[in-house]
Design an enzyme around this catalytic site. Structure first.
Site, short mmCIF file in Angstrom:
data_model
loop_
_atom_site.label_atom_id
_atom_site.label_comp_id
_atom_site.label_asym_id
_atom_site.label_seq_id
_atom_site.Cartn_x
_atom_site.Cartn_y
_atom_site.Cartn_z
CG LEU A 167 -2.02 1.31 1.72
CD1 LEU A 167 -2.84 1.22 -0.12
CD2 LEU A 167 -2.38 1.45 2.19
CE1 TYR A 168 6.31 5.38 1.77
CE2 TYR A 168 7.46 3.47 0.81
CZ TYR A 168 7.36 4.35 0.83
OH TYR A 168 8.10 5.46 0.83
#
Length: 333
Positions: free
Chosen positions: A151-152
């Site tokens: 997700l980063y």
């Protein structure tokens, strides 16, 4: 020049601010000083910067639009380095909401403020994690980066897209810089080097993911901020590409890798730290973590075309400098 640095109390923002001040620039720092990791380390960095007459600071959260707008307007910066973000691949699995807010909403808010208070150049900090499932090595700026594994990385990809949109719509010259595994003094506690050094100093085992088979293109922080300072005046201009450029055809926007271009095996990295600390580490071998990639390597041809020959600190030298700082910092905390 007058330079705004978001995330100024963070690892890279701190080093960049010091570099710019040393070069004679006026730096306006912005940071929310969140408690993602020990705020005392952030405060230590900030206190060092506040000793400099050429540094001013505002405690501002990027998600607070009104306060951010006022701060950006008052700053009147000619150059903006947007480093403020929620970092870390693994924590993004535990707390995805903080990444959406900081890295997407916060970036969108900053871009809205810059639309009304335009700088000469915006430099946006992205990440090598963006290449995700790409199997081609080394990673080049023109490679597809449509398969983020964390997700980063996805939020940073979103940030790049937002920056490109604003560059096109509002003619904000922008460079998105993709960092490759930066290390050095004053690093974050969630990063491998400080985690490993802390565990070794306490006689505790270190967790080695991927069973030690991972490779990373480690980049010493002084080398990185030297490049960041150098590209300040390398402003993207639509229609003026270099050979092999990533310059957008429809916006003053460029993608740029910043890395050493020399991947190192994780076990060699650990061996260098053991040598510098004079202690063997107890290794806890573990499988790959979700969201991690096996290897990274930067294609730096475009970077060299922009700034010339790169300063590349040898790994052993960089780790020696880190260990000297670590021992000094540990004695005082």
């Amino acid at each position: 020049m007058k330079v705004l640095v978001t995330g100024a109390a963070g690892f890279i923002g701190f080093h960049l601010s010091r570099k710019l001040i040393a070069q004679g620039h006026e730096v306006i720092g912005l940071d929310a000083l969140t408690n993602y990791y020990d705020p005392a380390l952030k405060q230590t960095r900030l206190d060092i910067l506040l000793e400099q007459p050429a540094f001013r600071f505002g405690k501002i959260d990027l998600t607070q639009m009104d306060a951010l707008e006022d701060f950006v307007g008052a700053a009147g910066a000619e150059i903006v380095y947007h480093l403020g973000a929620q970092p870390g691949v693994r924590y993004s699995i535990e707390n995805p909401a903080s990444y959406i807010q900081s890295n997407i909403v916060g970036t969108a808010n900053l871009l809205e403020a810059l639309r009304r208070h335009q700088p000469q150049h915006l430099v946006f900090a992205s990440t090598s994690s963006i290449y995700g499932g790409n199997k081609t090595m080394p990673y080049a700026e023109g490679d597809r980066a449509d398969s983020p594994l964390s997700l980063y990385a996805a939020t940073k990809k979103s940030g790049e897209a937002l920056v490109h949109s604003y560059a096109h719509l509002w003619s904000i010259p922008s460079t998105c810089v993709r960092f490759f595994t930066v290390y050095g003094p004053y690093g974050r506690p969630d990063m491998a080097l400080l985690k490993f050094a802390t565990a070794i100093a306490k006689g505790e085992p270190i967790d080695v993911y991927g069973n030690g088979r991972m490779r990373r293109d480690f980049t010493y922080v002084d080398d990185l901020v030297g490049v960041l300072a150098a590209i300040m005046t390398r402003v993207p201009v639509t229609g003026e590409p270099l050979e092999g450029d990533s310059l957008s055809a429809v916006a003053p926007f460029r993608l740029l890798n910043i890395g050493g271009g020399h991947p190192v095996e994780l076990m060699d990295f650990i061996a260098s730290l053991e040598r510098a600390m004079g202690t063997k580490a107890e290794l806890n071998m573990l499988p790959m973590q979700p969201g991690d990639v096996v290897a990274t390597e930067a294609d730096t041809d475009l970077l060299k075309a922009l700034v010339g020959d790169l300063q590349t600190t040898p790994l052993d030298e960089g780790i020696d400098r880190f260990v000297a700082w670590f021992r000094d910092y540990s004695r005082g905390n």
